[in-house]
Design an enzyme around this catalytic site. Structure first.
Site, mmCIF file in Angstrom:
data_model
loop_
_atom_site.group_PDB
_atom_site.id
_atom_site.type_symbol
_atom_site.label_atom_id
_atom_site.label_comp_id
_atom_site.label_asym_id
_atom_site.label_seq_id
_atom_site.Cartn_x
_atom_site.Cartn_y
_atom_site.Cartn_z
ATOM 1 N N LYS A 1 0.855 -1.207 0.000
ATOM 2 C CA LYS A 1 0.000 0.000 0.000
ATOM 3 C C LYS A 1 0.879 1.240 0.000
ATOM 4 C CE LYS A 1 0.829 1.475 4.412
ATOM 5 N NZ LYS A 1 1.652 2.614 4.714
ATOM 6 N N ASP B 1 -2.253 -1.851 10.726
ATOM 7 C CA ASP B 1 -2.530 -1.792 9.277
ATOM 8 C C ASP B 1 -3.105 -3.104 8.733
ATOM 9 O OD1 ASP B 1 -1.664 0.790 9.026
ATOM 10 O OD2 ASP B 1 0.306 0.291 8.186
HETATM 11 P P1 ATP Z 1 4.015 -0.144 7.761
HETATM 12 O O1 ATP Z 1 3.896 0.596 6.459
HETATM 13 O O2 ATP Z 1 2.803 -1.010 8.084
HETATM 14 O O3 ATP Z 1 4.463 0.696 8.895
HETATM 15 P P2 ATP Z 1 6.591 -1.076 6.894
HETATM 16 O O4 ATP Z 1 6.437 -1.230 5.417
HETATM 17 O O5 ATP Z 1 7.237 0.191 7.370
HETATM 18 O O6 ATP Z 1 5.161 -1.249 7.570
HETATM 19 P P3 ATP Z 1 7.347 -3.788 7.164
HETATM 20 O O7 ATP Z 1 7.995 -4.141 5.860
HETATM 21 O O8 ATP Z 1 5.988 -4.269 7.418
HETATM 22 O O9 ATP Z 1 7.439 -2.224 7.424
HETATM 23 O O10 ATP Z 1 8.357 -4.293 8.281
HETATM 24 C C1 ATP Z 1 8.306 -3.842 9.615
HETATM 25 C C2 ATP Z 1 8.975 -4.890 10.481
HETATM 26 O O11 ATP Z 1 8.104 -6.030 10.549
HETATM 27 C C3 ATP Z 1 10.282 -5.382 9.894
HETATM 28 O O12 ATP Z 1 11.354 -4.790 10.526
HETATM 29 C C4 ATP Z 1 10.259 -6.873 10.074
HETATM 30 O O13 ATP Z 1 11.233 -7.325 10.974
HETATM 31 C C5 ATP Z 1 8.884 -7.218 10.649
HETATM 32 N N1 ATP Z 1 8.196 -8.277 9.865
HETATM 33 C C6 ATP Z 1 7.628 -9.362 10.373
HETATM 34 N N2 ATP Z 1 7.095 -10.130 9.415
HETATM 35 C C7 ATP Z 1 7.333 -9.519 8.242
HETATM 36 C C8 ATP Z 1 7.027 -9.849 6.886
HETATM 37 N N3 ATP Z 1 6.372 -10.957 6.543
HETATM 38 N N4 ATP Z 1 7.430 -8.964 5.944
HETATM 39 C C9 ATP Z 1 8.081 -7.819 6.277
HETATM 40 N N5 ATP Z 1 8.399 -7.492 7.548
HETATM 41 C C10 ATP Z 1 8.026 -8.319 8.533
#
Ligand code: ATP
Length: 296
Positions: free
Chosen positions: A9, A143
């Site tokens: 997203k 989210d």
């Molecule tokens: P958001 O936009 O919801 O804040 P994000 O894109 O900033 O999320 P993610 O890629 O979801 O961040 O990763 C956040 C943390 O979640 C990572 O540091 C990771 O260790 C943990 N995590 C756990 N499972 C997953 C997964 N399947 N994919 C990505 N990250 C994961």
């Protein structure tokens, strides 16, 4: 075997209105699914009824880099949240093909979590409604309920109060992420230190979407979290500058960053911008994509 795509997203608008006594922030955001996805495959296997959670839920990764595939992965947590409903003597093997950059502000973890809730629901014919999946999902991340439903949504509360908006207009996007990741927790914590940061016009963005006015959508892009992430990650400003110079019609950081996306009305210009960014050290990940419209 079941296969599901877990879409990333972006936030077309993101505002933080305040903080709840429990420390969570009150947000008001326009969320939008884009055509960049992880792919998850779900396969059942036989196991003993006494098998432990780790024996019943196997996670295999492809292109996952440093990402842990242990019990801390949101895919494992989502499967564990449904484990009591698995048929007796059955386990699930989940294969993750990771394409969405991690810690990027594109809800990579939350979307995998939501896809796992859907995938296991379908694999074991659990017949849980989206509403029930959202109830389970919100315990795993703010989210996740949005990722269960996807599309164009207004998200309020901690992100779990969802109101469906009309599909956003068809838009071509360039998405670019610097090498470093940014923790969502860090960004929200540091936002509190700023006195009255500039608030985006979220209602204006909603009106732009309702009017299917792509010029207004490009104009109303806004994210309060840029206040924190841009100084912490100078590559964000650098990528924004390159995209603007390349003729982007709107440029914004997504979520807590550091991913930047830009709207291009002219696809040829977008393709050129991708080439420029692929040869620039400020961006590690670059892709040309678009907004996902309708059902995923
Ligand atoms: P958001 O936009 O919801 O804040 P994000 O894109 O900033 O999320 P993610 O890629 O979801 O961040 O990763 C956040 C943390 O979640 C990572 O540091 C990771 O260790 C943990 N995590 C756990 N499972 C997953 C997964 N399947 N994919 C990505 N990250 C994961």
């Amino acid at each position: 075997m079941i296969t599901r795509k877990a879409y990333a997203k972006i936030n077309l608008a993101l505002d933080v209105l305040g903080k709840y006594p429990n420390g969570y922030h009150e947000v008001k955001m326009v969320m939008q699914t884009i055509n960049l996805c992880d792919v998850l495959r779900f396969e059942e296997f036989d196991c003993s009824e006494e098998a432990s959670l780790e024996e019943k839920i196997r996670l295999i990764g492809d292109g996952c880099g440093e990402l842990s595939l242990g019990t801390d992965n949101l895919i494992f947590k989502a499967a564990a949240a449904l484990e009591s409903a698995f048929p007796k003597g059955k386990g699930v093997e989940i294969t993750l093909e990771k394409n969405i950059p991690v810690a990027a502000g594109m809800a990579g973890g939350s979307t995998d979590c939501a896809a796992t809730l859907h995938g296991i629901n379908e694999l074991f014919d659990l017949r849980l409604t989206d509403e029930q999946l959202c109830e389970k999902g919100v315990k795993l991340g703010a989210d996740v309920p949005y990722c269960v439903v996807g599309g164009t949504m207004l998200a309020e509360g901690i992100g779990e109060k969802l109101t469906k908006l009309p599909d956003a207009p068809e838009l071509c996007l360039v998405v670019a992420k610097p090498e470093m990741g940014v923790s969502t927790k860090y960004v929200y914590e540091h936002l509190d230190a700023y006195d009255n940061p500039p608030h985006p016009d979220v209602d204006g963005m909603i009106k732009a979407i309702e009017a299917a006015d792509k010029n207004a959508v490009a104009e109303k892009l806004g994210n309060i979290l840029e206040t924190v992430t841009v100084p912490a990650c100078p590559e964000v400003a650098c990528i924004k500058e390159i995209l603007t110079k390349q003729g982007a019609d709107g440029v914004l950081m997504s979520g807590s960053g550091p991913t930047v996306f830009s709207i291009f009305f002219d696809e040829a210009k977008a393709a050129e911008a991708v080439e420029i960014l692929r040869n620039d050290s400020s961006a590690k990940f670059v892709c040309l994509t678009n907004i996902c419209r309708g059902e995923q």
